[in-house]
Design a protein around this motif. Structure first.
Motif, mmCIF file in Angstrom:
data_model
loop_
_atom_site.group_PDB
_atom_site.id
_atom_site.type_symbol
_atom_site.label_atom_id
_atom_site.label_comp_id
_atom_site.label_asym_id
_atom_site.label_seq_id
_atom_site.Cartn_x
_atom_site.Cartn_y
_atom_site.Cartn_z
ATOM 1 N N ASN A 74 -16.461 18.492 19.442
ATOM 2 C CA ASN A 74 -15.274 18.116 19.689
ATOM 3 C C ASN A 74 -14.245 18.706 18.686
ATOM 4 O OD1 ASN A 74 -14.622 17.801 23.145
ATOM 5 N ND2 ASN A 74 -14.979 15.613 22.477
ATOM 6 N N GLY A 75 -15.823 17.708 16.829
ATOM 7 C CA GLY A 75 -14.973 18.242 15.931
ATOM 8 C C GLY A 75 -14.853 19.939 15.427
ATOM 9 N N GLY A 76 -15.685 20.685 15.976
ATOM 10 C CA GLY A 76 -15.665 21.910 16.062
ATOM 11 C C GLY A 76 -16.764 21.965 15.114
ATOM 12 N N ILE A 77 -17.854 21.366 15.774
ATOM 13 C CA ILE A 77 -19.079 21.513 14.796
ATOM 14 C C ILE A 77 -20.357 22.626 15.476
ATOM 15 C CG2 ILE A 77 -20.925 20.214 13.676
ATOM 16 C CD1 ILE A 77 -19.336 17.422 12.549
ATOM 17 N N ALA A 78 -20.266 23.086 15.425
ATOM 18 C CA ALA A 78 -21.659 23.896 16.211
ATOM 19 C C ALA A 78 -22.721 24.088 15.724
ATOM 20 C CB ALA A 78 -21.245 25.621 15.745
ATOM 21 N N GLY A 79 -23.965 23.832 15.854
ATOM 22 C CA GLY A 79 -25.472 23.197 15.746
ATOM 23 C C GLY A 79 -26.100 23.391 17.944
ATOM 24 N N THR A 80 -27.633 22.842 17.041
ATOM 25 C CA THR A 80 -28.399 23.262 17.974
ATOM 26 C C THR A 80 -29.024 22.372 18.645
ATOM 27 O OG1 THR A 80 -29.324 25.817 17.157
ATOM 28 C CG2 THR A 80 -30.826 24.750 18.344
ATOM 29 N N VAL A 81 -29.122 21.687 19.857
ATOM 30 C CA VAL A 81 -29.489 20.774 20.343
ATOM 31 C C VAL A 81 -31.159 19.811 19.755
ATOM 32 C CG1 VAL A 81 -30.058 19.358 22.294
ATOM 33 C CG2 VAL A 81 -27.808 20.292 22.205
ATOM 34 N N THR A 82 -31.392 19.378 18.663
ATOM 35 C CA THR A 82 -33.175 19.156 18.747
ATOM 36 C C THR A 82 -33.135 17.599 19.683
ATOM 37 O OG1 THR A 82 -32.112 17.141 16.554
ATOM 38 C CG2 THR A 82 -33.043 20.002 16.578
ATOM 39 N N ASP A 83 -32.739 17.343 19.671
ATOM 40 C CA ASP A 83 -33.034 15.551 20.468
ATOM 41 C C ASP A 83 -32.444 14.576 21.690
ATOM 42 O OD1 ASP A 83 -34.893 13.410 21.135
ATOM 43 O OD2 ASP A 83 -33.867 12.171 20.210
ATOM 44 N N ILE A 84 -32.577 15.103 23.278
ATOM 45 C CA ILE A 84 -30.843 13.793 23.633
ATOM 46 C C ILE A 84 -32.157 12.800 23.965
ATOM 47 C CG2 ILE A 84 -30.154 14.509 25.972
ATOM 48 C CD1 ILE A 84 -31.201 17.412 25.215
ATOM 49 N N GLY A 85 -30.685 12.078 24.209
ATOM 50 C CA GLY A 85 -31.237 10.709 24.221
ATOM 51 C C GLY A 85 -30.247 9.822 25.389
ATOM 52 N N GLU A 86 -30.388 8.881 25.683
ATOM 53 C CA GLU A 86 -29.265 7.955 27.018
ATOM 54 C C GLU A 86 -27.755 9.195 27.198
ATOM 55 O OE1 GLU A 86 -28.475 6.287 30.643
ATOM 56 O OE2 GLU A 86 -30.491 6.529 29.874
ATOM 57 N N ASN A 87 -27.464 8.206 25.368
ATOM 58 C CA ASN A 87 -26.012 8.662 25.152
ATOM 59 C C ASN A 87 -26.134 9.440 24.180
ATOM 60 O OD1 ASN A 87 -25.519 6.478 26.836
ATOM 61 N ND2 ASN A 87 -25.694 4.761 26.045
ATOM 62 N N PHE A 88 -26.710 9.898 23.393
ATOM 63 C CA PHE A 88 -26.744 10.358 22.433
ATOM 64 C C PHE A 88 -27.237 11.924 22.292
ATOM 65 C CE2 PHE A 88 -25.308 6.201 20.844
ATOM 66 C CZ PHE A 88 -24.048 6.670 19.508
ATOM 67 N N ILE A 89 -26.690 12.722 21.405
ATOM 68 C CA ILE A 89 -27.658 14.010 21.338
ATOM 69 C C ILE A 89 -27.374 13.858 19.000
ATOM 70 C CG2 ILE A 89 -27.624 16.009 21.795
ATOM 71 C CD1 ILE A 89 -26.229 15.892 23.740
ATOM 72 N N THR A 90 -28.643 15.006 18.960
ATOM 73 C CA THR A 90 -29.275 14.986 17.126
ATOM 74 C C THR A 90 -28.713 16.601 18.222
ATOM 75 O OG1 THR A 90 -30.664 13.456 17.873
ATOM 76 C CG2 THR A 90 -30.662 15.278 15.952
ATOM 77 N N VAL A 91 -28.112 16.960 16.540
ATOM 78 C CA VAL A 91 -27.980 18.578 16.622
ATOM 79 C C VAL A 91 -27.943 18.754 15.080
ATOM 80 C CG1 VAL A 91 -25.778 19.981 16.833
ATOM 81 C CG2 VAL A 91 -25.827 17.997 18.358
ATOM 82 N N GLU A 92 -28.949 20.439 15.088
ATOM 83 C CA GLU A 92 -29.069 20.530 13.718
ATOM 84 C C GLU A 92 -27.891 21.898 13.359
ATOM 85 O OE1 GLU A 92 -32.829 22.564 11.564
ATOM 86 O OE2 GLU A 92 -33.005 22.029 13.776
ATOM 87 N N ILE A 93 -27.377 21.106 12.236
ATOM 88 C CA ILE A 93 -25.568 22.102 12.114
ATOM 89 C C ILE A 93 -26.389 23.205 10.790
ATOM 90 C CG2 ILE A 93 -24.343 20.232 12.995
ATOM 91 C CD1 ILE A 93 -24.305 19.453 9.979
ATOM 92 N N ALA A 94 -27.610 22.450 10.579
ATOM 93 C CA ALA A 94 -28.234 23.890 8.794
ATOM 94 C C ALA A 94 -29.155 23.323 8.847
ATOM 95 C CB ALA A 94 -27.742 23.444 7.577
ATOM 96 N N ALA A 95 -30.076 23.874 8.128
ATOM 97 C CA ALA A 95 -32.024 23.625 8.058
ATOM 98 C C ALA A 95 -32.431 22.599 7.957
ATOM 99 C CB ALA A 95 -32.411 24.764 7.054
ATOM 100 N N ASN A 96 -32.981 21.708 8.425
ATOM 101 C CA ASN A 96 -32.873 20.042 7.993
ATOM 102 C C ASN A 96 -31.226 19.305 7.761
ATOM 103 O OD1 ASN A 96 -35.697 21.078 8.083
ATOM 104 N ND2 ASN A 96 -36.076 21.179 6.014
ATOM 105 N N VAL A 97 -30.865 18.983 8.037
ATOM 106 C CA VAL A 97 -29.514 19.079 8.425
ATOM 107 C C VAL A 97 -29.110 18.263 10.175
ATOM 108 C CG1 VAL A 97 -26.997 18.514 7.735
ATOM 109 C CG2 VAL A 97 -28.962 20.058 5.963
ATOM 110 N N ARG A 98 -29.263 16.967 10.459
ATOM 111 C CA ARG A 98 -29.244 16.977 11.856
ATOM 112 C C ARG A 98 -28.366 16.033 12.407
ATOM 113 N NH1 ARG A 98 -35.105 17.103 11.854
ATOM 114 N NH2 ARG A 98 -35.414 19.290 12.741
ATOM 115 N N ILE A 99 -27.363 15.426 12.816
ATOM 116 C CA ILE A 99 -26.194 14.454 12.797
ATOM 117 C C ILE A 99 -26.198 14.235 14.751
ATOM 118 C CG2 ILE A 99 -24.878 15.821 11.275
ATOM 119 C CD1 ILE A 99 -23.026 17.157 13.521
#
Length: 118
Positions: A74-99
């Motif tokens: 929703n904030g406009g950040i595009a990335g690839t899903v690397t991990d999926i949890g119950e409530n949170f998802i880890t998204v890689e937005i650049a090489a070795n940069v995950r949120i």
């Protein structure tokens, strides 16, 4: 003409003084209930029902989410899903940069290869 004539319309005062009240408003005596019911029905079909449909589609999209999917938050950040949890998802937005973002913050799943071509 006195000061009360400015505040109360003389025609209204004369009509209500000697005349009997007019029968029910809109659509007869039950008219007081018909108009609000019509308005509620219109609001349901124009506002509430489409919103519920969108929410159902969004929940379905989040349930189908998998690792490797390209997403847009929703904030406009595009990335690839690397991990999926119950409530949170880890998204890689650049090489070795995950949120980590909440699942509800995922707005769209992008077609594969969208981020590579950009």
């Amino acid at each position: 003409m006195n000061l009360l004539d400015l505040l109360i319309a003389p025609a209204y005062a004369q009509a209500t003084a000697g005349a009997a009240p007019a029968p029910g408003g809109f659509l007869g005596s039950a008219g007081g209930f018909v108009l609000p019911l019509i308005l509620i029905g219109v609001m349901y079909f124009l506002i509430f029902r489409p919103q519920m449909k969108r929410a159902k589609e969004h929940r379905g999209m989040l349930e189908k989410l998998a690792k490797g999917d390209e997403v847009l938050t929703n904030g406009g950040i595009a990335g690839t899903v690397t991990d999926i949890g119950e409530n949170f998802i880890t998204v890689e937005i650049a090489a070795n940069v995950r949120i980590r973002v909440q699942k509800g913050a995922i707005a769209n799943v992008l077609p594969k290869g969208t981020l590579k071509s950009a």
